[in-house]
Design a protein around this motif. Structure first.
Motif, mmCIF file in Angstrom:
data_model
loop_
_atom_site.group_PDB
_atom_site.id
_atom_site.type_symbol
_atom_site.label_atom_id
_atom_site.label_comp_id
_atom_site.label_asym_id
_atom_site.label_seq_id
_atom_site.Cartn_x
_atom_site.Cartn_y
_atom_site.Cartn_z
ATOM 1 N N THR A 59 0.856 -1.079 0.008
ATOM 2 C CA THR A 59 -0.015 0.104 -0.052
ATOM 3 C C THR A 59 0.953 1.087 -0.078
ATOM 4 N N LEU A 60 2.119 1.059 0.093
ATOM 5 C CA LEU A 60 3.139 2.413 0.301
ATOM 6 C C LEU A 60 3.645 2.792 -1.113
ATOM 7 N N ALA A 61 3.450 3.836 -1.581
ATOM 8 C CA ALA A 61 4.131 4.325 -2.975
ATOM 9 C C ALA A 61 3.752 2.997 -4.067
ATOM 10 N N GLY A 62 2.290 2.814 -4.088
ATOM 11 C CA GLY A 62 2.029 1.613 -5.012
ATOM 12 C C GLY A 62 2.562 0.177 -4.928
ATOM 13 N N ILE B 26 7.653 0.557 -1.866
ATOM 14 C CA ILE B 26 8.078 0.465 -0.606
ATOM 15 C C ILE B 26 8.325 -0.918 -0.109
ATOM 16 N N GLU B 27 7.226 -1.767 0.053
ATOM 17 C CA GLU B 27 7.272 -3.074 0.473
ATOM 18 C C GLU B 27 8.455 -3.898 -0.474
ATOM 19 N N PHE B 28 8.196 -3.694 -1.799
ATOM 20 C CA PHE B 28 8.772 -4.409 -2.844
ATOM 21 C C PHE B 28 10.450 -4.079 -2.448
ATOM 22 N N GLY B 29 10.980 -2.912 -2.255
ATOM 23 C CA GLY B 29 12.184 -2.496 -2.131
ATOM 24 C C GLY B 29 12.713 -2.950 -0.734
#
Length: 437
Positions: free
Chosen positions: A214-217, A220-223
């Protein structure tokens, strides 16, 4: 490293081995997408989409098959029957004197044990294939799917037998492909296929984390997952390479006018002597009560307790049981795979001794003492690595999709290091620099 990789392809015989290995990998991955007869492929795809990230009891086997298990393809069982058969034979070698004698016979005994492993692999493939087909027919393979009961439309006995035969034949083909890589390719074939199966699930798992974020599409979680994965890879490489080197001195012997011996060497005892086996044992053992509860028709108290405490990966009881089982199996596997008395006897036979330690029984006791001391940090490290998906990413609600944890990261790094070392050794034989410095 890229320069060394280019030099590997410039060496004719090494290039042939690499290309042959890549060709076998392509064939293996193609087989994981060929459905077996009797399966409604459209319904299977719909159930896979609905169950994305929630693979339940079959998550471990599905990972080892490269996602082919839930697709119900000809390679659905993957390499798992062979892994199970190898572990069983390794455990039986300690118990059965006949197998222990075969192990000591050298190449001929090893070939005989390998043949027994093949027979046991086929038997386990029949057993597991029958269980998978029965689970798919009953609709329990995808319990929450709306069309789970329509995965196998034809319930006839002939169709069931055909499906089991196809899966068993697929397992035999996978075993043959692995042996071809071992004979004519690079590295251990079974390990390479296991590596490919796990690595094949990484892109979809990472993209699922991005879509759920949900963070920045979701970026953020992916990174964050990528960063955590890189840190874990570095940690695993550091610990997997760590070892305690026990010095061994060989006495000098005079035979005629020549002197033999007098050399110094060492016994390398790895911190993680058991490898990934304790994690596999612990995962499999925790699946048993949940599997029994799933197929149990009663509504008893024990079934309710198992469903509440041993099926959710973030439950405290599940986490504690998983961690303690990993620590137990680490000590158990090290105890049966490394025999200090046998090592001490061989050293004494060839005139070797540890400086400051008398040969014979004192040497065995010293080796046992050192092994127990280094197994403690190794077992705790395995437990922490296995629990990373649950502990570190529970805030992202993506623990089921996290690819850099537990069994997967240990196998990926272990097989990768071993394969790189084999390529490096062949490059050094031709006076080329290898990958590792």
């Amino acid at each position: 490293m890229l320069t060394a990789f280019a030099r590997a392809f410039k060496t004719p015989d090494l290039r042939k081995k690499l290309l042959f290995t890549l060709a076998i990998v392509v064939v293996y991955r193609a087989g994981t997408h060929v459905p077996i007869p009797g399966v409604n492929y459209k319904n299977v795809q719909q159930c896979v989409r609905e169950a994305s990230g929630n693979q339940g009891l079959f998550g471990l086997v599905n990972m080892f098959s490269g996602g082919a298990l839930l697709q119900i393809t000809i390679f659905a069982l993957g390499i798992m029957p062979y892994i199970t058969a190898s572990i069983i034979l390794q455990l039986l070698t300690v118990v059965i004197p006949r197998l222990e004698a075969l192990k000591k016979e050298g190449q001929a005994g090893t070939a005989k044990i390998t043949q027994y492993t093949r027979y046991l692999t086929v038997a386990l493939a029949i057993l597991q294939g029958t269980g998978l087909v029965a689970t798919a027919r009953s609709g329990a393979l995808f319990g929450t799917c709306s069309v789970a009961n329509g995965i196998v439309p034809d319930q006839a006995i002939f169709t069931t037998i055909t499906m089991v035969i196809c899966m068993t034949a697929g397992t035999a083909v996978v075993m043959w492909l692995g042996e071809l890589i071992t004979d004519r390719g690079i590295g251990n074939g079974m390990s390479i296929l296991m590596f490919i199966s796990i690595a094949a699930t990484f892109p979809s798992a990472l993209w699922a984390i991005k879509k759920q974020g949900t963070l920045a599409g979701g970026w953020i979680e992916f990174g964050t997952v990528i960063l955590v994965g890189l840190v874990m890879v570095g940690l695993v490489v550091f610990v997997e390479q760590a070892q305690r080197r026990i010095p061994v001195q060989y006495a000098k012997r005079m035979i005629g006018r020549r002197s033999y011996g007098g050399t110094s060497t060492y016994i390398p005892l790895k911190v993680n002597q058991a490898g990934v086996i304790p994690v596999i044992f612990a995962s499999s053992l925790l699946y048993i009560p949940a599997l029994v509860a799933q197929f149990s028709g009663t509504k008893s108290g024990w079934k309710t307790w198992v469903e509440q405490n041993l099926t959710k990966g973030d439950h405290p009881i599940y986490i504690a049981s998983y961690f303690l089982l990993i620590v137990f199996f680490a000590f158990f596997y090290v105890a049966i795979s490394f025999n200090p008395e046998e090592v001490a006897d061989n050293m004494k036979k060839y005139g070797g001794f540890i400086p400051g330690i008398r040969a014979g029984r004192p040497t065995a006791e010293y080796l046992s003492y050192v092994l127990n001391r280094i197994t403690w940090p190794g077992s705790l490290y395995l437990g922490v690595i296995a629990l990373v998906p649950t502990m570190a990413l529970v805030g992202f609600n993506a623990s089921g999709n996290f690819p850099f944890g537990g069994t997967s990261i240990l196998i990926i790094v272990g097989v990768g290091l071993e394969t790189v070392k084999q390529i490096e050794s062949q490059l050094q034989q031709r006076n080329y620099e290898g990958f590792l410095r």
